[in-house]
Design a protein around this motif. Sequence first.
Motif, PDB file in Angstrom:
ATOM      1  N   HIS A   6      47.190   8.409 -21.364  1.00 34.28           N
ATOM      2  CA  HIS A   6      47.034   7.725 -20.070  1.00 34.28           C
ATOM      3  C   HIS A   6      45.921   8.316 -19.219  1.00 34.28           C
ATOM      4  N   GLY A   7      45.595   7.588 -18.161  1.00 34.02           N
ATOM      5  CA  GLY A   7      44.550   8.012 -17.243  1.00 34.02           C
ATOM      6  C   GLY A   7      45.075   8.929 -16.153  1.00 34.02           C
ATOM      7  N   VAL A  39      47.965   5.029 -37.733  1.00 36.80           N
ATOM      8  CA  VAL A  39      48.014   5.505 -36.354  1.00 36.80           C
ATOM      9  C   VAL A  39      46.758   5.041 -35.631  1.00 36.80           C
ATOM     10  N   TYR A  40      46.971   4.372 -34.503  1.00 37.38           N
ATOM     11  CA  TYR A  40      45.879   3.929 -33.636  1.00 37.38           C
ATOM     12  C   TYR A  40      45.952   4.708 -32.331  1.00 37.38           C
ATOM     13  N   LEU A  41      44.799   5.030 -31.772  1.00 35.46           N
ATOM     14  CA  LEU A  41      44.732   5.737 -30.501  1.00 35.46           C
ATOM     15  C   LEU A  41      44.248   4.795 -29.413  1.00 35.46           C
ATOM     16  N   VAL A  42      44.888   4.866 -28.252  1.00 39.48           N
ATOM     17  CA  VAL A  42      44.416   4.141 -27.076  1.00 39.48           C
ATOM     18  C   VAL A  42      44.298   5.156 -25.953  1.00 39.48           C
ATOM     19  N   GLY A  43      43.106   5.227 -25.354  1.00 34.29           N
ATOM     20  CA  GLY A  43      42.879   6.106 -24.215  1.00 34.29           C
ATOM     21  C   GLY A  43      42.472   5.298 -23.010  1.00 34.29           C
ATOM     22  N   GLU A  44      42.950   5.744 -21.845  1.00 29.78           N
ATOM     23  CA  GLU A  44      42.640   5.075 -20.597  1.00 29.78           C
ATOM     24  C   GLU A  44      41.976   6.085 -19.663  1.00 29.78           C
ATOM     25  N   SER A  45      40.737   5.826 -19.241  1.00 28.38           N
ATOM     26  CA  SER A  45      40.014   6.657 -18.276  1.00 28.38           C
ATOM     27  C   SER A  45      40.032   8.121 -18.708  1.00 28.38           C
ATOM     28  N   LEU A  46      40.665   9.016 -17.947  1.00 30.28           N
ATOM     29  CA  LEU A  46      40.739  10.420 -18.350  1.00 30.28           C
ATOM     30  C   LEU A  46      41.265  10.544 -19.776  1.00 30.28           C
ATOM     31  N   GLY A  47      42.212   9.695 -20.141  1.00 36.45           N
ATOM     32  CA  GLY A  47      42.790   9.728 -21.481  1.00 36.45           C
ATOM     33  C   GLY A  47      41.815   9.382 -22.591  1.00 36.45           C
ATOM     34  N   ALA A  72      41.684  11.045 -26.166  1.00 38.57           N
ATOM     35  CA  ALA A  72      41.728  10.213 -27.378  1.00 38.57           C
ATOM     36  C   ALA A  72      40.552  10.515 -28.298  1.00 38.57           C
ATOM     37  N   THR A  73      39.363  10.714 -27.737  1.00 36.36           N
ATOM     38  CA  THR A  73      38.208  11.019 -28.585  1.00 36.36           C
ATOM     39  C   THR A  73      38.339  12.402 -29.210  1.00 36.36           C
ATOM     40  N   TYR A  74      38.972  13.317 -28.493  1.00 37.83           N
ATOM     41  CA  TYR A  74      39.251  14.636 -29.073  1.00 37.83           C
ATOM     42  C   TYR A  74      40.111  14.475 -30.327  1.00 37.83           C
ATOM     43  N   LEU A  75      41.183  13.695 -30.223  1.00 38.06           N
ATOM     44  CA  LEU A  75      42.056  13.482 -31.379  1.00 38.06           C
ATOM     45  C   LEU A  75      41.328  12.757 -32.506  1.00 38.06           C
ATOM     46  N   ALA A  76      40.535  11.750 -32.143  1.00 38.68           N
ATOM     47  CA  ALA A  76      39.804  10.992 -33.167  1.00 38.68           C
ATOM     48  C   ALA A  76      38.859  11.895 -33.945  1.00 38.68           C
ATOM     49  N   GLY A  77      38.146  12.773 -33.242  1.00 41.26           N
ATOM     50  CA  GLY A  77      37.235  13.689 -33.917  1.00 41.26           C
ATOM     51  C   GLY A  77      37.961  14.724 -34.750  1.00 41.26           C
ATOM     52  N   ARG A  78      39.107  15.165 -34.275  1.00 38.92           N
ATOM     53  CA  ARG A  78      39.880  16.210 -34.971  1.00 38.92           C
ATOM     54  C   ARG A  78      40.639  15.662 -36.171  1.00 38.92           C
ATOM     55  N   LEU A 109      39.245   2.439 -26.300  1.00 36.10           N
ATOM     56  CA  LEU A 109      38.947   3.228 -25.106  1.00 36.10           C
ATOM     57  C   LEU A 109      38.792   2.293 -23.910  1.00 36.10           C
ATOM     58  N   LEU A 110      39.622   2.504 -22.896  1.00 33.46           N
ATOM     59  CA  LEU A 110      39.612   1.692 -21.682  1.00 33.46           C
ATOM     60  C   LEU A 110      39.007   2.520 -20.555  1.00 33.46           C
ATOM     61  N   ALA A 111      37.864   2.076 -20.016  1.00 35.57           N
ATOM     62  CA  ALA A 111      37.124   2.824 -18.987  1.00 35.57           C
ATOM     63  C   ALA A 111      36.704   4.196 -19.500  1.00 35.57           C
ATOM     64  N   PRO A 112      35.985   4.231 -20.632  1.00 35.63           N
ATOM     65  CA  PRO A 112      35.590   5.512 -21.213  1.00 35.63           C
ATOM     66  C   PRO A 112      34.378   6.117 -20.498  1.00 35.63           C
ATOM     67  N   PHE A 113      34.124   7.384 -20.807  1.00 31.23           N
ATOM     68  CA  PHE A 113      32.953   8.073 -20.271  1.00 31.23           C
ATOM     69  C   PHE A 113      32.363   8.953 -21.363  1.00 31.23           C
ATOM     70  N   SER A 114      31.054   9.174 -21.280  1.00 26.75           N
ATOM     71  CA  SER A 114      30.366   9.983 -22.288  1.00 26.75           C
ATOM     72  C   SER A 114      30.869  11.424 -22.265  1.00 26.75           C
ATOM     73  N   ASN A 115      30.915  12.014 -21.084  1.00 27.20           N
ATOM     74  CA  ASN A 115      31.509  13.338 -20.872  1.00 27.20           C
ATOM     75  C   ASN A 115      31.724  13.509 -19.377  1.00 27.20           C
ATOM     76  N   LEU A 116      32.635  14.376 -19.019  1.00 27.12           N
ATOM     77  CA  LEU A 116      33.006  14.515 -17.616  1.00 27.12           C
ATOM     78  C   LEU A 116      31.869  15.077 -16.774  1.00 27.12           C
ATOM     79  N   THR A 117      30.998  15.846 -17.383  1.00 27.61           N
ATOM     80  CA  THR A 117      29.870  16.414 -16.654  1.00 27.61           C
ATOM     81  C   THR A 117      28.961  15.311 -16.131  1.00 27.61           C
ATOM     82  N   ASP A 118      28.673  14.310 -16.963  1.00 33.93           N
ATOM     83  CA  ASP A 118      27.828  13.188 -16.531  1.00 33.93           C
ATOM     84  C   ASP A 118      28.446  12.459 -15.343  1.00 33.93           C
TER      85      ASP A 118
END
Length: 198
Positions: free
Chosen positions: A52-53, A113-121, A125-131, A141-150
């Motif tokens: 969740h977000g 297994v499917y992953l759904v991430g929302e905003s912060l999530g 979700a991308t962490y889990l997908a990569g791992r 991915l709902l309202a995704p971002f490249s990285n929090l720094t950006d």
Amino acid sequence: RIIYFAPVFDSTEAGRIGAEAKLERWTDSSGKLVGWKRSSPVKSQGQVLFLHGNAGCAVQCGRYADVIQQAAPLNVFFVEYPGYADHPGQPTEKGLEKSADEAFQLLTTGGPVYLVGESLGTGVATYLAGRHSNTVAGVVLLAPFSNLTDVAQAHARIIPVRPFLCERFPSDKNLSHYHGPVAMLVGGADRVVPAKFG
């Protein structure tokens, strides 16, 4: 404190909200809270792990289970983050990732297994997908971002945030390790996570 906006409930209130949303508590073998879940009313064809977000919590996400289960007979699991609702602890990037990874490990059987991430999530979700790139069947991915720094730099234009921001959620880097299907939905009028970061 300026990143996480965690609603906090006691267990009684969380249980009431979960019952109204037709969710049941999801715990591990020791009884530790993992999050909330709703099983498919018919034979399941897979599992969705929902991250969740911000400014919300897992027990408030029943509406997503409604929509997902209208589309397909899937069991839906919602991870609760440390410090959110009645889950003890303090939210941190590492803490969110650890909780999500422990939840993922509990989904050992029951189809893809499917992953759904929302905003912060989406960062989680991308962490889990990569791992777990060989195990994840698809990512939404709902309202995704490249990285929090950006995103942080866009909000604090004159302050150099990169040297100070410890929580990074590098979705772009994480997704480079995942080669399965990904769907993204960006919000054209989203002021918190502008669409360009998706």
